[in-house]
Motif scaffolding. Sequence first.
Motif, PDB file in Angstrom:
ATOM      1  N   LEU A 127       0.864  -1.182   0.000  1.00 28.99           N
ATOM      2  CA  LEU A 127       0.000   0.000   0.000  1.00 28.99           C
ATOM      3  C   LEU A 127       0.902   1.235   0.000  1.00 28.99           C
ATOM      4  O   LEU A 127       1.272   1.748   1.060  1.00 28.99           O
ATOM      5  CB  LEU A 127      -0.908  -0.009   1.234  1.00 28.99           C
ATOM      6  CG  LEU A 127      -1.781  -1.259   1.385  1.00 28.99           C
ATOM      7  CD1 LEU A 127      -2.392  -1.318   2.778  1.00 28.99           C
ATOM      8  CD2 LEU A 127      -2.856  -1.313   0.311  1.00 28.99           C
ATOM      9  N   PRO A 128       1.264   1.736  -1.177  1.00 28.24           N
ATOM     10  CA  PRO A 128       2.312   2.753  -1.261  1.00 28.24           C
ATOM     11  C   PRO A 128       1.982   4.077  -0.587  1.00 28.24           C
ATOM     12  O   PRO A 128       2.884   4.789  -0.145  1.00 28.24           O
ATOM     13  CB  PRO A 128       2.502   2.937  -2.771  1.00 28.24           C
ATOM     14  CG  PRO A 128       1.206   2.512  -3.378  1.00 28.24           C
ATOM     15  CD  PRO A 128       0.745   1.376  -2.508  1.00 28.24           C
ATOM     16  N   LEU A 129       0.683   4.424  -0.507  1.00 30.56           N
ATOM     17  CA  LEU A 129       0.321   5.705   0.090  1.00 30.56           C
ATOM     18  C   LEU A 129       0.040   5.591   1.588  1.00 30.56           C
ATOM     19  O   LEU A 129      -0.053   6.610   2.276  1.00 30.56           O
ATOM     20  CB  LEU A 129      -0.891   6.307  -0.630  1.00 30.56           C
ATOM     21  CG  LEU A 129      -0.764   6.425  -2.154  1.00 30.56           C
ATOM     22  CD1 LEU A 129      -1.904   7.257  -2.722  1.00 30.56           C
ATOM     23  CD2 LEU A 129       0.579   7.013  -2.565  1.00 30.56           C
ATOM     24  N   LEU A 130      -0.095   4.377   2.075  1.00 36.59           N
ATOM     25  CA  LEU A 130      -0.282   4.169   3.510  1.00 36.59           C
ATOM     26  C   LEU A 130       1.056   3.902   4.201  1.00 36.59           C
ATOM     27  O   LEU A 130       1.248   4.265   5.366  1.00 36.59           O
ATOM     28  CB  LEU A 130      -1.230   2.992   3.744  1.00 36.59           C
ATOM     29  CG  LEU A 130      -1.732   2.784   5.176  1.00 36.59           C
ATOM     30  CD1 LEU A 130      -2.522   3.996   5.654  1.00 36.59           C
ATOM     31  CD2 LEU A 130      -2.583   1.526   5.266  1.00 36.59           C
ATOM     32  N   THR A 131       1.987   3.295   3.481  1.00 30.15           N
ATOM     33  CA  THR A 131       3.250   2.858   4.080  1.00 30.15           C
ATOM     34  C   THR A 131       4.003   3.964   4.821  1.00 30.15           C
ATOM     35  O   THR A 131       4.402   3.766   5.980  1.00 30.15           O
ATOM     36  CB  THR A 131       4.153   2.212   3.013  1.00 30.15           C
ATOM     37  OG1 THR A 131       3.514   1.014   2.549  1.00 30.15           O
ATOM     38  CG2 THR A 131       5.516   1.867   3.578  1.00 30.15           C
ATOM     39  N   PRO A 132       4.230   5.151   4.227  1.00 29.66           N
ATOM     40  CA  PRO A 132       5.016   6.151   4.959  1.00 29.66           C
ATOM     41  C   PRO A 132       4.370   6.611   6.253  1.00 29.66           C
ATOM     42  O   PRO A 132       5.053   6.850   7.252  1.00 29.66           O
ATOM     43  CB  PRO A 132       5.172   7.309   3.965  1.00 29.66           C
ATOM     44  CG  PRO A 132       4.108   7.105   2.948  1.00 29.66           C
ATOM     45  CD  PRO A 132       3.885   5.631   2.861  1.00 29.66           C
ATOM     46  N   MET A 133       3.037   6.719   6.276  1.00 30.33           N
ATOM     47  CA  MET A 133       2.373   7.126   7.510  1.00 30.33           C
ATOM     48  C   MET A 133       2.356   5.992   8.527  1.00 30.33           C
ATOM     49  O   MET A 133       2.394   6.227   9.736  1.00 30.33           O
ATOM     50  CB  MET A 133       0.948   7.614   7.229  1.00 30.33           C
ATOM     51  CG  MET A 133       0.877   8.893   6.417  1.00 30.33           C
ATOM     52  SD  MET A 133       1.778  10.320   7.123  1.00 30.33           S
ATOM     53  CE  MET A 133       3.387  10.163   6.321  1.00 30.33           C
ATOM     54  N   SER A 134       2.328   4.754   8.048  1.00 29.47           N
ATOM     55  CA  SER A 134       2.439   3.614   8.956  1.00 29.47           C
ATOM     56  C   SER A 134       3.828   3.571   9.578  1.00 29.47           C
ATOM     57  O   SER A 134       3.992   3.200  10.747  1.00 29.47           O
ATOM     58  CB  SER A 134       2.159   2.305   8.200  1.00 29.47           C
ATOM     59  OG  SER A 134       0.826   2.254   7.755  1.00 29.47           O
ATOM     60  N   GLU A 135       4.835   3.944   8.784  1.00 28.16           N
ATOM     61  CA  GLU A 135       6.199   4.008   9.317  1.00 28.16           C
ATOM     62  C   GLU A 135       6.293   5.045  10.423  1.00 28.16           C
ATOM     63  O   GLU A 135       6.877   4.798  11.496  1.00 28.16           O
ATOM     64  CB  GLU A 135       7.179   4.326   8.185  1.00 28.16           C
ATOM     65  CG  GLU A 135       7.351   3.182   7.200  1.00 28.16           C
ATOM     66  CD  GLU A 135       8.104   3.578   5.946  1.00 28.16           C
ATOM     67  OE1 GLU A 135       8.660   2.672   5.308  1.00 28.16           O
ATOM     68  OE2 GLU A 135       8.144   4.778   5.602  1.00 28.16           O
ATOM     69  N   VAL A 136       5.707   6.212  10.179  1.00 29.92           N
ATOM     70  CA  VAL A 136       5.715   7.267  11.199  1.00 29.92           C
ATOM     71  C   VAL A 136       4.935   6.823  12.431  1.00 29.92           C
ATOM     72  O   VAL A 136       5.408   6.947  13.569  1.00 29.92           O
ATOM     73  CB  VAL A 136       5.131   8.586  10.637  1.00 29.92           C
ATOM     74  CG1 VAL A 136       4.966   9.626  11.761  1.00 29.92           C
ATOM     75  CG2 VAL A 136       6.015   9.139   9.534  1.00 29.92           C
ATOM     76  N   ALA A 137       3.733   6.283  12.221  1.00 30.91           N
ATOM     77  CA  ALA A 137       2.878   5.892  13.345  1.00 30.91           C
ATOM     78  C   ALA A 137       3.501   4.761  14.158  1.00 30.91           C
ATOM     79  O   ALA A 137       3.400   4.743  15.389  1.00 30.91           O
ATOM     80  CB  ALA A 137       1.498   5.482  12.835  1.00 30.91           C
ATOM     81  N   GLY A 138       4.141   3.802  13.482  1.00 35.77           N
ATOM     82  CA  GLY A 138       4.780   2.708  14.209  1.00 35.77           C
ATOM     83  C   GLY A 138       5.877   3.200  15.121  1.00 35.77           C
ATOM     84  O   GLY A 138       6.004   2.762  16.274  1.00 35.77           O
ATOM     85  N   ARG A 139       6.680   4.137  14.635  1.00 34.27           N
ATOM     86  CA  ARG A 139       7.751   4.689  15.461  1.00 34.27           C
ATOM     87  C   ARG A 139       7.187   5.558  16.588  1.00 34.27           C
ATOM     88  O   ARG A 139       7.652   5.495  17.734  1.00 34.27           O
ATOM     89  CB  ARG A 139       8.713   5.489  14.583  1.00 34.27           C
ATOM     90  CG  ARG A 139       9.453   4.612  13.586  1.00 34.27           C
ATOM     91  CD  ARG A 139      10.488   5.360  12.779  1.00 34.27           C
ATOM     92  NE  ARG A 139      11.184   4.430  11.891  1.00 34.27           N
ATOM     93  CZ  ARG A 139      12.428   4.589  11.461  1.00 34.27           C
ATOM     94  NH1 ARG A 139      13.121   5.652  11.839  1.00 34.27           N
ATOM     95  NH2 ARG A 139      12.992   3.704  10.671  1.00 34.27           N
ATOM     96  N   MET A 140       6.167   6.354  16.254  1.00 31.19           N
ATOM     97  CA  MET A 140       5.565   7.201  17.281  1.00 31.19           C
ATOM     98  C   MET A 140       4.870   6.388  18.362  1.00 31.19           C
ATOM     99  O   MET A 140       4.792   6.821  19.520  1.00 31.19           O
ATOM    100  CB  MET A 140       4.554   8.156  16.643  1.00 31.19           C
ATOM    101  CG  MET A 140       5.161   9.344  15.948  1.00 31.19           C
ATOM    102  SD  MET A 140       3.885  10.552  15.526  1.00 31.19           S
ATOM    103  CE  MET A 140       3.375  11.094  17.156  1.00 31.19           C
ATOM    104  N   ALA A 141       4.346   5.221  18.004  1.00 30.60           N
ATOM    105  CA  ALA A 141       3.630   4.391  18.979  1.00 30.60           C
ATOM    106  C   ALA A 141       4.514   4.056  20.170  1.00 30.60           C
ATOM    107  O   ALA A 141       4.055   4.030  21.324  1.00 30.60           O
ATOM    108  CB  ALA A 141       3.129   3.116  18.306  1.00 30.60           C
TER     109      ALA A 141
END
Length: 366
Positions: A127-141
């Motif tokens: 999911l190319p448009l979800l991946t970068p925000m998932s990367e940010v959210a995973g680290r922020m979690a």
Amino acid sequence: MIIGIPKEIKNNESRVGMTPAGVLELTKLGHKVLIQSTAGDSSGFDDEDYHAAGATVLPTIDRIYAQSDMIVKVKEPIELEYRLIKEGQIIFTYFHFASNQGLTEAMMKSKSICIAYETVQLSDGTLPLLTPMSEVAGRMAIQQGAKYLEKPVKGKGLLLGGVPGVPPGKVLILGAGTVGIQAAKMAAGLGAQVTVLDVNMNRLRYVNDIMPSHVVTEFSNEYNIRKHIKTSDLIIGGILITGAKAPKLITSDMLKQMQPGTVIVDVAVDQGGCVETTRPTTHEEPAYIIDDVVHYCVANMPGAVPHTSTVALTNVTLPYVLQLAEKGWEQACQDDDALAKGVNIVDGKVTFEPILEAFDWNKSFA
């Protein structure tokens, strides 16, 4: 085409749908870009930056919607925006329809073209448009989870990484996708003991290959979840089923098995959450407590780091914006199967089956 970039008005959403670099690429091709004044301020881009790149800066959100063929933004429209959306207007943003029936019905009523970032999907399933925000959210979690383990915010009073002579905290991560991998990296970097659960053995093998030895994997099932929640200090929910509601892997009765002060960060909140007691929160009031368990369920976590998030997001959305602007949505979707999967609602009809399933709507309704 006229492309409009409104200022985000969701609670504490500081990202913006396009950077000045994106504006420049569109205007070079002869397209007109309208941006609402101060829309980029919190992401580090001021009105002059956009003007220099060729955008027209307008003072109000009403004018942005009224004059634009396509709206490019970050988060789903909220109720104040529903009346502004025009029939046939392309809305390109995160929608997460399966967790919001009111939004779905409003977009159907508007007869706009709703293309959702989160369901644009490549042939390999990514999911190319979800991946970068998932990367940010995973680290922020992990950042937020570590913070909420502190006693002043009703956590256990535990330092996630421990110190010499004191063992580190235990982190349980549900899901070995992008969120889970990034969360595991951060937690491992702090020195926590990390367990990652998933039903996909290939993902678990990948985690096992790339992570240090204090990150362990187990197959995800109710038995293993119930076993680990009893001793975990921080639980990260990172489950995603594309465009559909997240399964409830932690039920309300399980909270009573957790130790007081345990923290849950449910990153799956946009899709309804993978914890039964999850409800969306905001950066203004990010956490709540049920059965002495702290729940952090902010629905736009990356909005707290808007510069990083905006640049990461627009790096991947811009090529699709260019396709839509150059070809129109129908031709662009015919030419690009990944983009076609992002089309969720057209002319009042739901075209993405998981949304129909989420609300138990008869398929003939589409």
